[in-house]
Design a protein around this motif. Structure first.
Motif, PDB file in Angstrom:
ATOM      1  N   ILE A 273     -10.127   1.135   1.609  1.00 27.50           N
ATOM      2  CA  ILE A 273      -9.860   2.411   2.282  1.00 27.50           C
ATOM      3  C   ILE A 273      -8.356   2.586   2.485  1.00 27.50           C
ATOM      4  N   ASP A 274      -7.672   1.511   2.870  1.00 25.42           N
ATOM      5  CA  ASP A 274      -6.211   1.573   2.989  1.00 25.42           C
ATOM      6  C   ASP A 274      -5.595   2.111   1.696  1.00 25.42           C
ATOM      7  N   ILE A 275      -6.067   1.589   0.572  1.00 26.53           N
ATOM      8  CA  ILE A 275      -5.497   1.954  -0.718  1.00 26.53           C
ATOM      9  C   ILE A 275      -5.793   3.407  -1.076  1.00 26.53           C
ATOM     10  N   VAL A 276      -7.059   3.817  -0.974  1.00 22.20           N
ATOM     11  CA  VAL A 276      -7.400   5.165  -1.451  1.00 22.20           C
ATOM     12  C   VAL A 276      -6.813   6.251  -0.567  1.00 22.20           C
ATOM     13  N   THR A 277      -6.631   5.973   0.732  1.00 27.10           N
ATOM     14  CA  THR A 277      -6.036   6.993   1.595  1.00 27.10           C
ATOM     15  C   THR A 277      -4.556   7.190   1.275  1.00 27.10           C
ATOM     16  N   ALA A 278      -3.931   6.225   0.599  1.00 28.91           N
ATOM     17  CA  ALA A 278      -2.533   6.369   0.182  1.00 28.91           C
ATOM     18  C   ALA A 278      -2.406   6.993  -1.203  1.00 28.91           C
ATOM     19  N   CYS A 279      -3.540   7.169  -1.898  1.00 27.13           N
ATOM     20  CA  CYS A 279      -3.516   7.841  -3.199  1.00 27.13           C
ATOM     21  C   CYS A 279      -3.430   9.352  -3.001  1.00 27.13           C
ATOM     22  N   ASP A 280      -3.117  10.052  -4.071  1.00 28.75           N
ATOM     23  CA  ASP A 280      -2.905  11.497  -3.975  1.00 28.75           C
ATOM     24  C   ASP A 280      -4.200  12.291  -4.110  1.00 28.75           C
ATOM     25  N   ILE A 281      -5.105  11.832  -4.958  1.00 28.00           N
ATOM     26  CA  ILE A 281      -6.397  12.488  -5.173  1.00 28.00           C
ATOM     27  C   ILE A 281      -7.451  11.399  -5.245  1.00 28.00           C
ATOM     28  N   ARG A 282      -8.660  11.699  -4.754  1.00 27.37           N
ATOM     29  CA  ARG A 282      -9.744  10.716  -4.752  1.00 27.37           C
ATOM     30  C   ARG A 282     -11.036  11.339  -5.278  1.00 27.37           C
ATOM     31  N   TYR A 283     -11.700  10.638  -6.203  1.00 22.59           N
ATOM     32  CA  TYR A 283     -13.017  11.017  -6.693  1.00 22.59           C
ATOM     33  C   TYR A 283     -13.903   9.774  -6.652  1.00 22.59           C
ATOM     34  N   CYS A 284     -15.230   9.974  -6.587  1.00 21.54           N
ATOM     35  CA  CYS A 284     -16.117   8.810  -6.561  1.00 21.54           C
ATOM     36  C   CYS A 284     -17.450   9.128  -7.231  1.00 21.54           C
ATOM     37  N   THR A 285     -18.234   8.085  -7.448  1.00 20.76           N
ATOM     38  CA  THR A 285     -19.600   8.237  -7.940  1.00 20.76           C
ATOM     39  C   THR A 285     -20.537   8.443  -6.748  1.00 20.76           C
ATOM     40  N   LYS A 286     -21.731   8.951  -7.028  1.00 24.15           N
ATOM     41  CA  LYS A 286     -22.683   9.206  -5.944  1.00 24.15           C
ATOM     42  C   LYS A 286     -23.183   7.916  -5.308  1.00 24.15           C
ATOM     43  N   ASP A 287     -23.127   6.800  -6.049  1.00 25.26           N
ATOM     44  CA  ASP A 287     -23.583   5.529  -5.471  1.00 25.26           C
ATOM     45  C   ASP A 287     -22.426   4.715  -4.875  1.00 25.26           C
ATOM     46  N   ALA A 288     -21.241   5.282  -4.815  1.00 27.99           N
ATOM     47  CA  ALA A 288     -20.142   4.601  -4.136  1.00 27.99           C
ATOM     48  C   ALA A 288     -20.429   4.552  -2.633  1.00 27.99           C
ATOM     49  N   PHE A 289     -19.913   3.527  -1.974  1.00 27.89           N
ATOM     50  CA  PHE A 289     -20.049   3.483  -0.523  1.00 27.89           C
ATOM     51  C   PHE A 289     -18.758   2.958   0.095  1.00 27.89           C
ATOM     52  N   PHE A 290     -18.541   3.346   1.339  1.00 25.02           N
ATOM     53  CA  PHE A 290     -17.273   3.131   2.014  1.00 25.02           C
ATOM     54  C   PHE A 290     -17.517   2.519   3.393  1.00 25.02           C
ATOM     55  N   SER A 291     -16.521   1.795   3.890  1.00 24.34           N
ATOM     56  CA  SER A 291     -16.583   1.292   5.261  1.00 24.34           C
ATOM     57  C   SER A 291     -15.191   0.908   5.737  1.00 24.34           C
ATOM     58  N   VAL A 292     -14.822   1.433   6.905  1.00 25.22           N
ATOM     59  CA  VAL A 292     -13.599   0.968   7.585  1.00 25.22           C
ATOM     60  C   VAL A 292     -14.035  -0.268   8.363  1.00 25.22           C
ATOM     61  N   LYS A 293     -13.967  -1.414   7.733  1.00 23.81           N
ATOM     62  CA  LYS A 293     -14.715  -2.604   8.146  1.00 23.81           C
ATOM     63  C   LYS A 293     -14.000  -3.489   9.171  1.00 23.81           C
ATOM     64  N   GLU A 294     -12.743  -3.230   9.437  1.00 29.24           N
ATOM     65  CA  GLU A 294     -11.913  -4.218  10.132  1.00 29.24           C
ATOM     66  C   GLU A 294     -12.441  -4.644  11.497  1.00 29.24           C
TER      67      GLU A 294
ATOM     68  N   VAL B 119       0.839  -1.205   0.000  1.00 26.21           N
ATOM     69  CA  VAL B 119       0.000   0.000   0.000  1.00 26.21           C
ATOM     70  C   VAL B 119       0.872   1.251   0.000  1.00 26.21           C
ATOM     71  N   THR B 120       1.936   1.244   0.791  1.00 29.23           N
ATOM     72  CA  THR B 120       2.846   2.394   0.854  1.00 29.23           C
ATOM     73  C   THR B 120       3.510   2.650  -0.490  1.00 29.23           C
ATOM     74  N   ALA B 121       3.549   1.637  -1.360  1.00 31.55           N
ATOM     75  CA  ALA B 121       4.115   1.819  -2.695  1.00 31.55           C
ATOM     76  C   ALA B 121       3.405   2.923  -3.468  1.00 31.55           C
ATOM     77  N   LEU B 122       2.144   3.199  -3.116  1.00 34.00           N
ATOM     78  CA  LEU B 122       1.419   4.298  -3.758  1.00 34.00           C
ATOM     79  C   LEU B 122       2.078   5.633  -3.452  1.00 34.00           C
ATOM     80  N   GLU B 123       2.524   5.815  -2.214  1.00 33.34           N
ATOM     81  CA  GLU B 123       3.194   7.051  -1.838  1.00 33.34           C
ATOM     82  C   GLU B 123       4.620   7.091  -2.363  1.00 33.34           C
ATOM     83  N   GLU B 124       5.257   5.942  -2.445  1.00 34.19           N
ATOM     84  CA  GLU B 124       6.639   5.895  -2.919  1.00 34.19           C
ATOM     85  C   GLU B 124       6.736   6.102  -4.427  1.00 34.19           C
TER      86      GLU B 124
END
Length: 274
Positions: A126-147, A103-108
């Motif tokens: 969520i781990d992946i997208v928080t390591a990305c530089d910019i984030r966009y989504c559709t209105k029907d996207a949904f998220f959960s920190v599920k762990e 995942v950190t490879a995204l920042e590197e």
């Protein structure tokens, strides 16, 4: 271009310096498998070293971005022939660090990575997208920190990166409840920069943003990403000193000359590959 089991790299327009990196496990909602963790850093490194690539768009194939870590990975991780708890625990720690590094490879990666999110973005997503530089989504996207619903503590970067993006209090609430939240709430929280009406709208918008960034000086773009990431760990004075040192090495470049000439000549600048 290398072939991957869990990923796909595509250059949609051969004249473009925007490359697409797809999570390619749609039959399992793009769950993160052992193959993903082995291949993802290699794919990012190949794009990082590709002089034709200036910007990377990260997407999921099918109807979802990512449903999280493949649960089979937990079973494989837990199994061991060792009877020594100390060695078992050391092996597990080393394995977790290995997963984190993917995942950190995204920042590197020097090149900016834009997350284009539709459908589910859960757990490891969520781990992946928080390591990305910019984030966009559709209105029907949904998220959960599920762990926590799986009786584990998120360990691939969400608990470290999410608070800086949405604020500590919001991150705590999302991580402890594991509740599902919508694309519009993700925008309110600051997790995504914009919400688009449909997948087609998202694809078109992200492509335009990526092309706009890709047309800028690659030295300036990669430098901006590097300095922003470094500055997260520095005080204001330290950050200002860091950028002074950075620009003393990078500022007087051919890109600066080209950008200045293009401005006065009222034309689009053309920069050399990085």
């Amino acid at each position: 271009m290398a072939e991957y089991k869990s990923l796909k790299i595509k250059q949609i327009n051969q004249n473009s310096s925007v490359f697409y990196l797809y999570l390619n496990n749609p039959s399992h909602l793009n769950a993160l498998t052992t193959e993903f963790f082995n291949e993802f850093p290699k794919a990012l490194k190949s794009l990082d070293q590709n002089p034709n690539a200036n910007v990377i768009i990260l997407e999921g194939v099918g109807n979802n971005f990512c449903s999280g870590i493949d649960l089979g990975l937990f079973t494989n991780t837990a199994s061991s022939s060792e009877n020594d708890n100390g060695r078992n625990n050391e092996r597990l720690r080393r394995h977790i660090k290995y997963l984190q590094s993917a995942v950190t490879a995204l920042e590197e990666c020097r090149k900016p990575v834009i997350a284009s999110i539709h459908g589910a973005c859960i757990g490891g997503g969520i781990d992946i997208v928080t390591a990305c530089d910019i984030r966009y989504c559709t209105k029907d996207a949904f998220f959960s920190v599920k762990e926590v619903d799986l009786a584990i503590v998120a360990d691939l970067g969400t608990l470290q990166r999410l608070p800086a993006i949405v604020g500590y209090g919001n991150a705590v609430e999302l991580a402890l409840t594991a509740r599902k939240f919508s694309g519009s709430e993700a925008k309110e929280l600051g997790l995504v920069s914009r919400v688009l009406g449909s997948k087609d709208d998202l694809d078109g918008f992200v492509a335009r943003i990526a092309e706009d960034i890709a047309a800028k000086s690659p030295l300036a773009i990669t430098g901006t990403k590097a300095v922003l990431l470094k500055s997260k760990d520095l005080s204001l004075d330290q950050g200002l000193d860091y950028i002074a040192t950075w620009n003393s090495a990078m500022l007087l470049s051919d890109d600066l000359k080209e950008a200045t000439s293009a401005y006065f000549q009222k034309r689009k600048p053309v920069f050399s590959k990085l």
